[in-house]
Design an enzyme around this catalytic site. Structure first.
Site, PDB file in Angstrom:
ATOM      1  N   LYS A   1       0.836  -1.194   0.000  1.00  0.00           N
ATOM      2  CA  LYS A   1       0.000   0.000   0.000  1.00  0.00           C
ATOM      3  C   LYS A   1       0.878   1.255   0.000  1.00  0.00           C
ATOM      4  CE  LYS A   1      -3.524   2.775   0.737  1.00  0.00           C
ATOM      5  NZ  LYS A   1      -4.448   3.112  -0.350  1.00  0.00           N
TER       6      LYS A   1
ATOM      7  N   CYS B   1      -1.727  10.662  -6.092  1.00  0.00           N
ATOM      8  CA  CYS B   1      -2.905  10.378  -5.279  1.00  0.00           C
ATOM      9  C   CYS B   1      -3.947  11.476  -5.455  1.00  0.00           C
ATOM     10  CB  CYS B   1      -2.543  10.244  -3.806  1.00  0.00           C
ATOM     11  SG  CYS B   1      -3.973   9.812  -2.793  1.00  0.00           S
TER      12      CYS B   1
END
Length: 312
Positions: free
Chosen positions: A46, A131
């Site tokens: 992650k 992101c």
């Protein structure tokens, strides 16, 4: 016909081109181990920050007819957690490990890269420049000058091969400008295309409501929605980044989409929304479908068709 799905790149050997996209089945050691012991040929963690994050409020993911929308907000267990996993990872078993880094500031990324360099582990970092789900935080990947400055500093503290996760681009000028930035860094060996298409909106007609809570319902789109955009980014960066590798990510639900990504130039392929919905069994199914499609077409190796997309 024998079909060879193996991939050799970055000094690594993979039995096939598939692994998980960062963000799916990668937050905990238990999930990472599910991927490692599946038919996937590599594992990525992650995207992590120096300290643990709980992420955005729930609900923050919703499956849709054409894929998914999410605004997770980088929930992760913190860099030390994933570094510990990397220290104990069974590299000798033959599945490479990629460590995804997504500091909230450039200095956080530099600190994590410096620490990773000192650890001298055989894992490879993938720095997330893309992101789209942090309120008030623009994507670095859309600021070409800032990207150049950030990569310059990253290359000073981390001398080994590394990669970056890119946002989707939509204009030929932007492909060219980002490629010029990336080509300036020889140690930057791969790019992953694409992260989700940011700030989409899905509406539930029955409830007359958005379907996720953060950002008043805005979130990143994944799954079939993004396949054409992902393929365009893979193909353009494959053409514009000679000597570097492109990892395809976006819209892969079957062997056919995996084939498309490789035909467009992808060295390897990450599975995201499909993995989230189906679980780790998706890897074996997609590989079986890819193998059958290649046999039907008379291809014995991925190099037989990689990057050989025809134009009209």
């Amino acid at each position: 016909m024998h079909v060879d799905l193996s991939v050799s790149w970055l000094g690594l050997a993979m039995a096939n081109p598939l692994y998980n996209a960062s963000g799916v089945m990668c937050r905990s050691v238990a999930e990472l181990e599910q991927v490692r012991t599946s038919a996937a040929a590599a594992v990525i963690t992650k995207s992590c920050t120096p300290q643990p994050r709980t992420g955005n409020p729930e609900p923050r993911y919703c499956a849709t007819a054409l894929g998914s929308i999410n605004s997770m907000g980088l929930p992760n267990a913190g860099y030390p957690y994933y570094l510990d996993y990397a220290r104990s990872y069974p590299y000798a078993a033959g599945k490479p490990l990629f460590l995804s880094l997504s500091g909230m500031t450039l200095q956080e990324n530099l600190d994590m890269l410096s620490d990773l360099a000192a650890a001298q582990l055989p894992c490879l970092p993938e720095v997330n420049l893309s992101c789209p789900n942090l309120p008030g935080k623009p994507q670095l990947g859309y600021d070409f000058q800032a990207c150049h400055e950030a990569l310059t500093q990253m290359a000073r503290v981390y001398h080994g091969p590394f990669g970056v996760k890119l946002p989707p681009y939509f204009d030929p000028v932007h492909f060219a400008r980002m490629a010029a930035v990336l080509n300036a860094f020889p140690a930057l060996r791969f790019v992953t295309c694409i992260n989700s298409i940011g700030n989409g909106l899905v509406i539930d007609v029955d409830r007359e409501s958005v379907v996720i809570k953060p950002k008043d319902g805005l979130g990143g789109l994944g799954g079939s929605y993004v396949l054409p955009t992902a393929l365009a980014n893979v193909r353009e960066f494959y053409r514009l980044l000679p000597g570097k590798h492109v990892v395809g990510c976006g819209g892969i639900n079957s062997g056919r989409e995996a084939f498309m990504h490789i035909l467009a130039g992808a060295t390897a392929v990450q599975i995201g929304t499909c993995l989230y919905e189906e679980g780790e069994g998706a890897f074996a199914r997609i590989l079986d479908e890819l193998r059958a499609l290649m046999a039907h077409k008379g291809y014995q190796r991925l190099d037989d068709f990689r990057g050989k997309l025809k134009t009209l």
